[in-house]
Design an enzyme around this catalytic site. Structure first.
Site, PDB file in Angstrom:
ATOM      1  N   CYS B  85      40.899  46.685  45.198  1.00 24.74           N
ATOM      2  CA  CYS B  85      41.674  45.781  44.339  1.00 24.74           C
ATOM      3  C   CYS B  85      41.612  44.357  44.845  1.00 24.74           C
ATOM      4  CB  CYS B  85      43.124  46.245  44.246  1.00 24.74           C
ATOM      5  SG  CYS B  85      43.241  47.989  43.913  1.00 24.74           S
ATOM      6  N   HIS B 334      46.181  44.486  35.233  1.00 29.00           N
ATOM      7  CA  HIS B 334      45.468  44.620  36.507  1.00 29.00           C
ATOM      8  C   HIS B 334      44.100  45.262  36.327  1.00 29.00           C
ATOM      9  CE1 HIS B 334      44.598  45.134  40.646  1.00 29.00           C
ATOM     10  NE2 HIS B 334      45.215  46.276  40.875  1.00 29.00           N
TER      11      HIS B 334
END
Lengths: 131, 387, 349
Positions: B85, B334
């Site tokens: 991430c 996200h």
């Protein structure tokens, strides 16, 4: 999820029997095993050491949104266990009617972790049971 | 070392982009960024492309070349950067280093993720690859599970409450409601969060960032040449990164992300600023607990004090410190590979004064905080308006 | 003679009451409970199978015996619910108890008596000096077709026995064994079938009763023992009633059978049944007491044993949790739907 036989097989001693290793230079115990001692920061002599699997719940959660291959078992209880010999490890906590909270003492048990579908291998693993 | 500036930004709307695949998303953000920087495609010297798991989500590897091609950049070197991430932040840092070191002048950094083409279980498993495959994912330990383990411990050690966790989501949805790029434009209440479905206790659906599609692109240039391309170049005052064990249980503490602390202190040192100089921060709130820990790791609050402060509104838009003005990962969405770059895009918008309804009034110094996995990678950037 | 060096057992903590099964099928719970002498049965957890049960029992046995697992020269696992049709449960057990690689291992299947067959094999192997110790395990997560009478009894559990010939190490000596075997199709499960089939009342007289009494009488003839010589008698226990009936036929009292009769509380653990009964007796038996054990496996056969408790038993007590503790310790009662789920009979996908 891993489907190959070999990737599960090479971890068997660790996953069945909590076989850790210990740095002969500084005494740090690692589970899962490490090649290089994190504390010494270099390659030292590492020796295998079997852990008792007894420990204490350091944190825990009940997962309702499972990963692949864990749908049937969901929801399941996961913990970070502080083992008596020092290392902390993630593991399933089986529900045996005893309360689970931070500080609960646990012992190791042997259970199915997951299977590769209906026809693939069954992967066995340590889990922890509240005592 | 040369000073580095961001001279162009491009962002797609984040969310469920059913009609658009990887390539459309890349092209959309890329064209915007090149236009914003007033550059020709021939000016671009290298592309750093970030995606976390395009292979798992879209069956597509080799994404940097595709990104360059779809943006209309012919034959430029293109390199994929993957750090879970934190792929976006890591790619930005590589671009920064290339310019700062004098190797390249015009560098494009783009991040993308197309996540909605797979089932939730497949996405959960793909994201699980950001943790330790053999010891976390192979035991069915998911990302909500890992952050839940941190949350439980944080609650145990500091008395953090579920209401305080929820207040992070409420704030970020409030900010997202003012952001046209955001996945969620709807405001929510503490009660909405508390009553949402439990994912991994104490985390509920509204404590978790969503599965999103989206792309973000920035163009970097040496500050000395920046005004050729943009009237309001934003200086990257610091770029700092650190790592830690991949496996959560092995870290010293579950209640902090040590890599973020190390990256942050390095960034503050380089930028010659302290936490109190920061006006706005885009932090990695993949889960509500992550924003609470970020506030502590970044030095904005003492350990154990951030949750109460967030609950009391100290990090709301135009308060003492404006945090996640974009809506954060929670409200804005996200798409993992794009997130770190989107954070930079938001800070640039704020420092340029182009954030509209969600504009931070005193925006002088901004910070981005991008975390990979459960904390094995952390990247912190500090940005300032260029003099 | 060969004898028992140590033993261990495992019974899952989940239970389902006979009333709950009767509720689903509109059966008369009271008449079933009385007819089968069964109150409740054990149910495996969703992550338990014959291999995990065998491992838990085997680990307890190694601990109880106080031997190095690497001294085991053979491991035999008897079950009719081996998790794999091809790939041994015994290798999983040997790896999980840390037996090393220098041993022989195999899975056995003889309906409910594969565990005692394993003990007989190990008697020969240890007495001949071929191996020092061997471990025989009976473990099952037995299946009963929904709605079938078997559903009230088919349960989960297992026991492991470590056999060796060194008298000083034995907790009990096996004085003699005798078997009776015939091709009697009272109960079977074909390859690929999920549930076993059975011959109804045919499983009684020509199968269970004939084989047990024949093996028992062979043992009596061979040894000269009579029922009154034994402090305890353990029989295969497909329900709570058959063992009492066969005991009476052979001339044993209800008192002799009581300690080893577990089925009323945990159901029929198939390959584990007579071995768990023996383990429960050993938990309480005193040195010098004699124990009579006869298993029964459909298909069909019975193995009969005369066992004498040795002095060594006292020194090993308390090393592992008792059978009584497993039966009456923390139990979780499940309803019929959770029972089906744990048995993988209903699935999400």
């Amino acid at each position: 999820m891993e489907k190959a036989s070999a990737s599960s097989w090479r971890r068997m001693e660790e996953r069945y029997n909590l076989l850790a290793n210990e740095c002969k230079n500084c005494g740090a115990v690692y589970f899962p095993q490490r090649i290089v001692c994190r504390k010494c920061g270099r390659h030292t002599k590492m020796e295998s050491r079997k852990l008792s699997g007894n420990g204490t719940v350091y944190s825990y959660t009940r997962t309702h949104s499972p990963a692949d291959a864990f749908e049937e078992e969901s929801p399941y209880l996961i913990g970070v266990i502080e083992l008596d010999e020092g290392p902390r490890v993630e593991g399933h906590i089986v529900e045996n009617g005893k309360e689970v909270t931070i500080g609960t003492k646990v012992r190791p048990v042997f259970r199915r972790m997951y299977a590769d579908g209906e026809e693939g291998l069954i992967h066995y693993h340590f889990k922890f049971a509240p005592v | 070392m040369r000073d580095v500036a961001i001279v162009g930004i491009g962002l797609t709307r984040f969310g469920e982009r059913w009609e658009h695949g990887l390539r459309e998303l890349m092209a959309e953000a890329g064209v915007k960024a090149l236009t914003d920087a007033r550059i020709e495609s021939k000016d671009v010297e290298i592309v750093y492309g970030s995606t976390m798991a395009s292979g798992r989500f879209a069956g597509q590897e080799h994404v940097a070349a595709l990104l360059a091609d779809q943006m209309g950049l012919k034959n430029v070197p293109a390199v994929r950067i993957e750090n879970a991430c934190a792929s976006g932040g890591s790619a930005l840092r590589q671009g920064y280093l290339a310019v700062a070191g004098g190797i390249h002048d015009i560098v494009v950094v783009g991040g993308v993720e197309k996540m909605t083409d797979v089932t939730t279980a497949e996405a959960t498993t793909a994201l699980g690859g950001a943790g330790d495959q053999e010891w976390e994912l192979a035991q069915g330990i998911t990302f909500p599970g890992l952050y839940a383990l941190m949350a439980k411990r944080h609650m145990h050690e500091y008395g953090t409450t579920e209401e305080q966790l929820a207040s992070v989501a409420v704030k970020n949805h409030e900010n997202a409601s003012k952001n046209k790029y955001a996945q969620f434009r709807k405001k929510i209440t503490i009660d909405d969060v508390l009553k949402s479905r439990v994912v991994s206790d104490p985390l509920k659906v509204f404590d978790c960032s969503p599965i999103s599609d989206g792309a973000a692109v920035v163009v970097l240039a040496p500050l000395e040449k920046a005004r050729q391309y943009n009237d309001t170049p934003i200086t990257i005052a610091a770029s700092s990164q650190a790592s830690d064990t991949l496996r959560l249980a092995e870290r010293e503490k579950l209640t902090e992300v040590k890599a973020a602390q190390i990256a942050a202190s390095g960034a503050y040192r380089t930028a010659k600023v302290s936490p109190k100089d920061i006006n706005l921060a885009e932090v990695h709130d993949c889960f509500t607990i992550a924003e609470i820990m970020a506030m502590e790791d970044l030095g904005f609050f003492e350990k154990g004090k951030a949750a109460k402060a967030i609950f009391e509104g100290e990090t709301a838009l135009n308060s003492r410190l404006s945090v996640n003005t974009s809506g954060g990962l929670k409200g804005c969405g996200h798409p993992v590979g794009a997130t770190g770059i989107k954070q930079a895009v938001e800070v640039v918008m704020q420092l340029r004064g182009e954030a509209g309804e969600r504009q931070v009034s005193n925006a002088e110094v901004g910070l981005t905080h991008n975390v990979g996995g459960s904390g094995a990678t952390a990247v912190v950037h500090i940005m300032k308006r260029s003099n | 003679m060969a004898g028992i060096i140590g033993y261990g057992a495992y019974i899952p903590c989940y239970r389902i009451k006979a009333e709950e099964i009767a509720r689903v099928w509109n059966d008369d719970a009271e008449s079933i409970k009385k007819g089968l002498n069964i109150r409740e049965k054990s149910v495996p957890g969703i992550d338990e199978d014959a291999a995990t049960i065998a491992v838990e029992a085997a680990r307890n046995a190694v601990k109880h015996a106080g031997i190095a697992a690497t001294d085991l020269g053979a491991i035999y696992v008897g079950s009719e619910s081996h998790p794999y049709v091809v790939k041994p449960t015994a290798t999983i057990v040997s790896q999980a108890v840390g037996a090393g690689n220098n041993l022989t291992a195999a899975d056995l299947e003889f309906a409910c008596k594969a565990g005692t067959a394993g003990i007989q094999m190990l008697m020969g192997m240890t007495e001949s000096g071929m191996i020092k110790y061997g471990m025989a395990i009976g473990a099952d997560t037995s299946q009963g077709r929904p709605g079938d009478a078997l559903e009230y009894t088919a349960s989960a559990g297992g026991a492991a026995f470590i056999i060796g010939k060194e008298k000083s190490e034995q907790i009990a000596e096996i004085l003699a064994t005798a078997s009776f075997t015939s091709d009697t199709p009272d109960f079977w499960r074909r390859e690929g079938a999920s549930f076993p089939s059975h011959g109804g009342r045919f499983t009684g007289e020509p199968a269970y009763f004939k084989h047990i009494t024949s093996a028992a009488n062979l043992l009596f003839e061979k040894t000269g023992f009579k029922p009154s010589d034994f402090s305890h008698a353990v029989f295969h226990q497909p329900n709570g009633k058959f063992p009492l009936v066969v005991a009476k036929q052979l001339g044993f009292s209800e008192e002799q059978v009581r300690t080893g009769l577990l089925t009323p509380f945990i159901g029929n653990t198939y390959s584990g049944a007579s071995l768990l009964g023996l383990a429960a007796v050993l938990d309480k038996a005193r040195p010098g007491e004699k124990i009579f054990v006869t298993s029964f496996g459909s298909g069909a056969g019975s193995d009969s044993f005369a066992i004498e408790v040795a002095e060594g038993i006292e020194g090993k007590r308390g090393r592992i949790s008792s059978i009584d503790g497993m039966i009456n310790g923390s139990k979780i009662y499940v309803d019929y739907s959770v029972y089906l789920r744990n048995r993988n009979s209903i699935k999400k996908s």
